[in-house]
Design an enzyme around this catalytic site. Structure first.
Site, PDB file in Angstrom:
ATOM      1  N   ASP A  43      36.785 -14.220  -8.076  1.00 42.17           N
ATOM      2  CA  ASP A  43      36.431 -14.657  -9.430  1.00 42.17           C
ATOM      3  C   ASP A  43      37.152 -15.967  -9.757  1.00 42.17           C
ATOM      4  O   ASP A  43      38.369 -15.985  -9.918  1.00 42.17           O
ATOM      5  CB  ASP A  43      36.854 -13.576 -10.437  1.00 42.17           C
ATOM      6  CG  ASP A  43      36.501 -13.962 -11.869  1.00 42.17           C
ATOM      7  OD1 ASP A  43      35.372 -13.665 -12.287  1.00 42.17           O
ATOM      8  OD2 ASP A  43      37.344 -14.571 -12.552  1.00 42.17           O
ATOM      9  N   TYR A  48      39.393 -23.312 -14.225  1.00 42.05           N
ATOM     10  CA  TYR A  48      40.579 -22.998 -13.413  1.00 42.05           C
ATOM     11  C   TYR A  48      40.929 -24.162 -12.468  1.00 42.05           C
ATOM     12  O   TYR A  48      42.020 -24.169 -11.878  1.00 42.05           O
ATOM     13  CB  TYR A  48      40.387 -21.725 -12.570  1.00 42.05           C
ATOM     14  CG  TYR A  48      40.069 -20.453 -13.329  1.00 42.05           C
ATOM     15  CD1 TYR A  48      40.179 -20.377 -14.717  1.00 42.05           C
ATOM     16  CD2 TYR A  48      39.658 -19.299 -12.651  1.00 42.05           C
ATOM     17  CE1 TYR A  48      39.866 -19.206 -15.404  1.00 42.05           C
ATOM     18  CE2 TYR A  48      39.351 -18.130 -13.331  1.00 42.05           C
ATOM     19  CZ  TYR A  48      39.457 -18.091 -14.705  1.00 42.05           C
ATOM     20  OH  TYR A  48      39.139 -16.918 -15.363  1.00 42.05           O
ATOM     21  N   LYS A  73      32.196 -19.623 -13.555  1.00 40.43           N
ATOM     22  CA  LYS A  73      31.862 -19.552 -14.984  1.00 40.43           C
ATOM     23  C   LYS A  73      31.598 -20.925 -15.579  1.00 40.43           C
ATOM     24  O   LYS A  73      32.231 -21.912 -15.179  1.00 40.43           O
ATOM     25  CB  LYS A  73      33.018 -18.888 -15.766  1.00 40.43           C
ATOM     26  CG  LYS A  73      33.533 -17.608 -15.121  1.00 40.43           C
ATOM     27  CD  LYS A  73      34.580 -16.888 -15.952  1.00 40.43           C
ATOM     28  CE  LYS A  73      35.286 -15.819 -15.142  1.00 40.43           C
ATOM     29  NZ  LYS A  73      36.388 -16.296 -14.305  1.00 40.43           N
ATOM     30  N   HIS A 106      31.530 -18.455 -20.004  1.00 39.51           N
ATOM     31  CA  HIS A 106      32.953 -18.078 -20.040  1.00 39.51           C
ATOM     32  C   HIS A 106      33.372 -17.516 -21.407  1.00 39.51           C
ATOM     33  O   HIS A 106      34.095 -16.513 -21.477  1.00 39.51           O
ATOM     34  CB  HIS A 106      33.799 -19.306 -19.669  1.00 39.51           C
ATOM     35  CG  HIS A 106      35.138 -18.964 -19.091  1.00 39.51           C
ATOM     36  ND1 HIS A 106      35.728 -19.705 -18.093  1.00 39.51           N
ATOM     37  CD2 HIS A 106      36.007 -17.971 -19.370  1.00 39.51           C
ATOM     38  CE1 HIS A 106      36.904 -19.167 -17.796  1.00 39.51           C
ATOM     39  NE2 HIS A 106      37.094 -18.114 -18.553  1.00 39.51           N
ATOM     40  N   SER A 230      47.053 -12.007  -7.930  1.00 46.32           N
ATOM     41  CA  SER A 230      48.436 -12.170  -7.468  1.00 46.32           C
ATOM     42  C   SER A 230      48.416 -13.271  -6.421  1.00 46.32           C
ATOM     43  O   SER A 230      47.417 -13.444  -5.725  1.00 46.32           O
ATOM     44  CB  SER A 230      48.972 -10.872  -6.859  1.00 46.32           C
ATOM     45  OG  SER A 230      50.260 -11.129  -6.341  1.00 46.32           O
ATOM     46  N   ASN A 239      47.434  -4.212  -4.361  1.00 47.79           N
ATOM     47  CA  ASN A 239      46.396  -4.062  -5.389  1.00 47.79           C
ATOM     48  C   ASN A 239      45.048  -3.597  -4.838  1.00 47.79           C
ATOM     49  O   ASN A 239      44.187  -3.173  -5.603  1.00 47.79           O
ATOM     50  CB  ASN A 239      46.231  -5.370  -6.171  1.00 47.79           C
ATOM     51  CG  ASN A 239      47.465  -5.702  -7.003  1.00 47.79           C
ATOM     52  OD1 ASN A 239      48.319  -4.837  -7.215  1.00 47.79           O
ATOM     53  ND2 ASN A 239      47.561  -6.935  -7.469  1.00 47.79           N
TER      54      ASN A 239
HETATM   55  P1  NAD Z   1      46.257  -9.636 -14.237  1.00 50.30           P
HETATM   56  O1  NAD Z   1      46.183  -8.571 -15.242  1.00 50.30           O
HETATM   57  O2  NAD Z   1      45.464  -9.546 -12.991  1.00 50.30           O
HETATM   58  O3  NAD Z   1      47.810  -9.828 -13.888  1.00 50.30           O
HETATM   59  C1  NAD Z   1      48.241 -10.759 -12.955  1.00 50.30           C
HETATM   60  C2  NAD Z   1      49.758 -10.839 -12.964  1.00 50.30           C
HETATM   61  O4  NAD Z   1      50.310  -9.539 -12.839  1.00 50.30           O
HETATM   62  C3  NAD Z   1      50.278 -11.625 -11.767  1.00 50.30           C
HETATM   63  O5  NAD Z   1      50.370 -12.990 -12.078  1.00 50.30           O
HETATM   64  C4  NAD Z   1      51.639 -10.996 -11.531  1.00 50.30           C
HETATM   65  O6  NAD Z   1      52.591 -11.559 -12.389  1.00 50.30           O
HETATM   66  C5  NAD Z   1      51.419  -9.557 -11.934  1.00 50.30           C
HETATM   67  N1  NAD Z   1      51.083  -8.660 -10.806  1.00 50.30           N
HETATM   68  C6  NAD Z   1      49.983  -8.700 -10.008  1.00 50.30           C
HETATM   69  N2  NAD Z   1      49.999  -7.695  -9.130  1.00 50.30           N
HETATM   70  C7  NAD Z   1      51.127  -6.989  -9.379  1.00 50.30           C
HETATM   71  C8  NAD Z   1      51.689  -5.830  -8.800  1.00 50.30           C
HETATM   72  N3  NAD Z   1      51.084  -5.186  -7.798  1.00 50.30           N
HETATM   73  N4  NAD Z   1      52.863  -5.375  -9.319  1.00 50.30           N
HETATM   74  C9  NAD Z   1      53.481  -6.015 -10.336  1.00 50.30           C
HETATM   75  N5  NAD Z   1      52.985  -7.110 -10.934  1.00 50.30           N
HETATM   76  C10 NAD Z   1      51.813  -7.598 -10.455  1.00 50.30           C
HETATM   77  O7  NAD Z   1      45.998 -11.002 -15.031  1.00 50.30           O
HETATM   78  P2  NAD Z   1      45.021 -12.242 -14.983  1.00 50.30           P
HETATM   79  O8  NAD Z   1      45.285 -13.122 -13.841  1.00 50.30           O
HETATM   80  O9  NAD Z   1      45.072 -12.797 -16.348  1.00 50.30           O
HETATM   81  O10 NAD Z   1      43.564 -11.599 -14.820  1.00 50.30           O
HETATM   82  C11 NAD Z   1      42.925 -11.401 -13.588  1.00 50.30           C
HETATM   83  C12 NAD Z   1      41.747 -12.318 -13.425  1.00 50.30           C
HETATM   84  O11 NAD Z   1      40.842 -12.176 -14.515  1.00 50.30           O
HETATM   85  C13 NAD Z   1      42.118 -13.811 -13.494  1.00 50.30           C
HETATM   86  O12 NAD Z   1      42.728 -14.279 -12.332  1.00 50.30           O
HETATM   87  C14 NAD Z   1      40.762 -14.399 -13.747  1.00 50.30           C
HETATM   88  O13 NAD Z   1      39.998 -14.455 -12.550  1.00 50.30           O
HETATM   89  C15 NAD Z   1      40.157 -13.401 -14.719  1.00 50.30           C
HETATM   90  N6  NAD Z   1      40.344 -13.812 -16.136  1.00 50.30           N
HETATM   91  C16 NAD Z   1      39.236 -14.139 -16.857  1.00 50.30           C
HETATM   92  C17 NAD Z   1      39.339 -14.510 -18.172  1.00 50.30           C
HETATM   93  C18 NAD Z   1      38.115 -14.835 -18.950  1.00 50.30           C
HETATM   94  O14 NAD Z   1      38.217 -15.364 -20.054  1.00 50.30           O
HETATM   95  N7  NAD Z   1      36.951 -14.528 -18.434  1.00 50.30           N
HETATM   96  C19 NAD Z   1      40.603 -14.598 -18.795  1.00 50.30           C
HETATM   97  C20 NAD Z   1      41.730 -14.261 -18.054  1.00 50.30           C
HETATM   98  C21 NAD Z   1      41.579 -13.856 -16.725  1.00 50.30           C
END
Ligand code: NAD
Length: 275
Positions: A43, A48, A73, A106, A230, A239
């Site tokens: 994604d 980004y 997006k 988006h 991550s 994950n």
């Molecule tokens: P997420 O909830 O996936 O959290 C990611 C963070 O959690 C990492 O940076 C790390 O700090 C921590 N983490 C990851 N794996 C872990 C583990 N196993 N143990 C402990 N900590 C861990 O947050 P995100 O990146 O905001 O969301 C995921 C994806 O969603 C984004 O990369 C993006 O592709 C999408 N997204 C879309 C929108 C939108 O508006 N459409 C907005 C935000 C994110």
């Protein structure tokens, strides 16, 4: 890996990999590690600024294109009929692909009021077969209702902020009513307070799993698509290692009590930032 069948008939992996806030070069490395770990759905988004690195990792992997599921997006300032068509071409070019599996609006950006026109362009991209499925992100009951009233193609997906602190039951129900799959962004609550919740540690200990794995399992058992992010190889593997245990109804219920309706991101009905 489990797939979700979209309303187009296409299979989308229920667990994918997100690359928000990952610089382009690091996205190359992270996507490569994710593909090696077994992820097949990635994604990204134009905003980004890592479509190029993501695309390079996908191509270098030599994994057949039909085994990959690529989402990007449309950014807010690119909305509008002609603008959407142009923005899509530019995204494809940066990705180095001839189609994407899913193209999302988006954010609705209500003040700008262009999402209905943008959707018409998305429908054209879908008819041309260059966006195999089209969908939305951050649409609410209000904006989704308005879009559906004039849409010829029902969106395949609505990607929204969703995690145990914001369980989004109403949007999941609405999606199910219309055949729109719900996809969770920030499924781990961005790794912040959520993963420190004692109930997740307790449940994890009972299964030999981490709080992050418990949260991902909760999403999967509710039928939600997830795209955890991550850049750490061990967490990338952790994950996706969530298909060998099951949460009981009682455990699902305990996680359900964490829903406080609190957002990490903006309220989509108020989000009018053009970047
Ligand atoms: P997420 O909830 O996936 O959290 C990611 C963070 O959690 C990492 O940076 C790390 O700090 C921590 N983490 C990851 N794996 C872990 C583990 N196993 N143990 C402990 N900590 C861990 O947050 P995100 O990146 O905001 O969301 C995921 C994806 O969603 C984004 O990369 C993006 O592709 C999408 N997204 C879309 C929108 C939108 O508006 N459409 C907005 C935000 C994110």
């Amino acid at each position: 890996m489990i797939d979700v069948t979209l309303n187009t008939g296409a299979a989308m992996p229920q667990l994918g990999f997100g690359v928000w806030q990952v610089p382009d070069d690091d996205a190359y490395t992270a996507v490569k590690a994710a593909l090696e770990a077994g992820y097949r759905s990635i994604d990204t988004a134009r905003i980004y600024e890592n479509e190029a690195g993501t695309g390079r990792a996908l191509r270098d992997s030599q994994i057949p294109r039909d085994e990959l599921f690529v989402t990007t997006k449309l950014w807010n300032s690119d909305q509008g009929f002609d603008e959407t068509l142009r923005a899509f071409d530019a995204s494809l070019e940066r990705l180095g692909l001839d189609h994407v599996d899913l193209y999302l609006i988006h954010w609705p950006v209500p003040e700008q009021d262009k999402y209905v026109d943008s959707w018409k362009a998305m429908e054209r991209l879908h008819a041309e077969g260059r966006a195999k499925a089209i969908g939305l992100s951050n649409f609410t009951e209000k904006t989704l209702g308005r879009l559906l009233a004039s849409a010829d193609v029902v969106p395949a997906v609505n990607q929204i902020e969703l995690h145990p602190h914001l369980a989004q039951d109403r949007m999941r129900e609405l999606g199910a009513e219309h055949g729109i799959a719900t996809e969770a962004w920030s499924p781990l609550g961005q790794g912040k307070e959520l993963l420190g919740e004692p109930v997740l540690t307790e449940i994890g200990a009972a299964h030999g799993k981490s709080p992050a794995q418990v949260v991902l399992r909760w999403h999967l058992q509710r039928g939600t698509i997830v795209i955890p992010k991550s850049v750490t190889p061990s967490r990338i593997k952790e994950n996706i290692d969530v298909f060998d245990f099951e949460l009981s109804d009682e455990e699902m219920g305990r996680i359900g009590t964490l829903d406080s309706g609190s957002r990490l991101g903006p309220d989509p009905d108020e989000m009018n930032w053009l970047g």
